[in-house]
Design an enzyme around this catalytic site. Structure first.
Site, PDB file in Angstrom:
ATOM      1  CG  ASN A  11       7.984  -2.907  -5.906  1.00  0.00           C
ATOM      2  OD1 ASN A  11       8.814  -2.756  -7.114  1.00  0.00           O
ATOM      3  ND2 ASN A  11       6.998  -3.724  -5.962  1.00  0.00           N
ATOM      4  CE  LYS A  13       4.161  -2.057  -7.302  1.00  0.00           C
ATOM      5  NZ  LYS A  13       2.763  -2.011  -7.205  1.00  0.00           N
ATOM      6  CG  HIS A  96       5.023  -7.368  -5.883  1.00  0.00           C
ATOM      7  ND1 HIS A  96       3.956  -7.167  -6.483  1.00  0.00           N
ATOM      8  CD2 HIS A  96       5.111  -6.444  -5.001  1.00  0.00           C
ATOM      9  CE1 HIS A  96       3.347  -5.995  -6.184  1.00  0.00           C
ATOM     10  NE2 HIS A  96       3.968  -5.423  -5.171  1.00  0.00           N
ATOM     11  CD  GLU A  98       2.299  -5.188  -9.032  1.00  0.00           C
ATOM     12  OE1 GLU A  98       3.356  -4.819  -9.273  1.00  0.00           O
ATOM     13  OE2 GLU A  98       1.651  -4.276  -8.305  1.00  0.00           O
ATOM     14  CD  GLU A 168       3.528  -5.519  -1.071  1.00  0.00           C
ATOM     15  OE1 GLU A 168       3.564  -4.327  -1.111  1.00  0.00           O
ATOM     16  OE2 GLU A 168       3.498  -6.146  -2.023  1.00  0.00           O
ATOM     17  N   GLY A 174      -2.009  -0.648  -4.793  1.00  0.00           N
ATOM     18  CA  GLY A 174      -2.391   0.532  -5.888  1.00  0.00           C
ATOM     19  C   GLY A 174      -3.657   0.861  -6.332  1.00  0.00           C
ATOM     20  CB  SER A 213      -2.554   2.183  -0.819  1.00  0.00           C
ATOM     21  OG  SER A 213      -3.114   1.846  -1.946  1.00  0.00           O
TER      22      SER A 213
HETATM   23  P1  PGA Z   1       1.393   0.637  -3.910  1.00  0.00           P
HETATM   24  O1  PGA Z   1       2.280  -0.797  -4.150  1.00  0.00           O
HETATM   25  O2  PGA Z   1       1.835   1.375  -2.679  1.00  0.00           O
HETATM   26  O3  PGA Z   1       1.539   1.417  -5.141  1.00  0.00           O
HETATM   27  O4  PGA Z   1      -0.013   0.160  -3.320  1.00  0.00           O
HETATM   28  C1  PGA Z   1       2.743  -1.310  -2.984  1.00  0.00           C
HETATM   29  C2  PGA Z   1       3.426  -2.628  -3.743  1.00  0.00           C
HETATM   30  O5  PGA Z   1       2.920  -3.312  -4.686  1.00  0.00           O
HETATM   31  O6  PGA Z   1       4.652  -3.216  -3.257  1.00  0.00           O
END
Ligand code: PGA
Length: 250
Positions: A11, A13, A96, A98, A168, A174, A213
């Site tokens: 992803n 983003k 997601h 976010e 997740e 993140g 992460s």
């Molecule tokens: P990250 O993001 O690996 O940077 O923690 C995962 C995601 O948001 O899909």
């Protein structure tokens, strides 16, 4: 080991121009380590077509990070599932955290989008996961159950045949803080039990990715869990070396 094909998704983003995305898929498409995993990357809507062209004929699929539930009309700023498909997408990430946190997505909007994505024959990755407060408050199972039920409401096991779920935990995205392998396995087994309660045999086929992460140094252990069928990778998917190592770990 399950018979489910592991699925590693990157992803991107709001990162990488079309040119940068092309360079990354070209680096990833080089005959790297042998892996049985299905692999896809998720560029911005603007870069998707160029990246999909560059990835054509390679083992790397391409998908959208979001879409609208309507196919066309007066929806300024939106992109439809059919337009993503026409641009070369085979997958779409939905719900997601976010998008839920910053753009007002709810289980209901995820459900409408999921219906649209399935109608186009695209493979959906539905994201679910709890906040730290929800986990600490003993609400983990309640939250995951509500999200799975809400996303899939009104859909049949046949319609949902290609469904992918990404678990997740929001506190792990993140942050550099990963769920322990046991926490991941327990949550994944619970999500699978929910799919089983709703859709029976679909539960054995649905792939449940872990996200939050995921890095080269924790991927192998996470992916070795019986109910972890892949990873949704953010930060580490932006570097060919790191993402390639995670693919190899599968
Ligand atoms: P990250 O993001 O690996 O940077 O923690 C995962 C995601 O948001 O899909």
């Amino acid at each position: 080991m399950s018979t489910r094909t592991p699925f590693i998704a990157g992803n991107w983003k709001l990162n990488l121009s079309g040119e940068e995305g092309i360079a990354l898929v070209q680096a990833l498409a080089k005959p790297a380590a042998v892996s049985r995993a299905e692999v896809a990357v998720f560029p911005t809507a603007l870069a998707l077509q160029a990246v999909a062209k560059a990835a054509a004929g390679s083992r790397i699929g391409v998908g959208g990070q979001n879409c609208h539930w309507e196919e066309k009309g007066a929806f300024t700023g939106e992109v439809s599932a059919s337009l993503l498909k026409a641009a070369g997408a085979r997958y779409v990430i939905l719900g997601h955290s976010e998008r839920r946190q910053f753009f007002g997505e709810t289980d209901q909007t995820v459900n409408r989008k999921l219906t649209a994505v399935l109608a186009q024959g695209l493979v959906p990755i539905v994201c679910i996961g709890e906040t730290l407060a929800e986990r600490d408050g003993g609400k983990l199972e309640e939250v995951l159950s509500r999200q799975v039920r809400g996303a899939c409401a009104g859909l049949s096991a046949t319609q949902l045949g290609t469904l992918v779920i990404a678990y997740e935990p929001i506190w792990a995205i993140g942050t550099g803080r990963t769920a322990t392998t046991q926490q991941a396995q327990d949550a994944h087994a619970f999500v699978r039990s929910q799919v089983h309660a709703l859709f029976g045999g679909l539960a054995d086929r649905v792939r449940i990715q872990y996200g939050g992460s995921v890095k080269p140094d924790n991927a192998k252990e996470l992916l070795a869990q019986p109910d972890v069928d892949g990873a949704l990778v953010g930060g580490a998917s932006l570097k060919a070396g790191d993402f390639g190592a995670i693919i190899a770990a599968a």
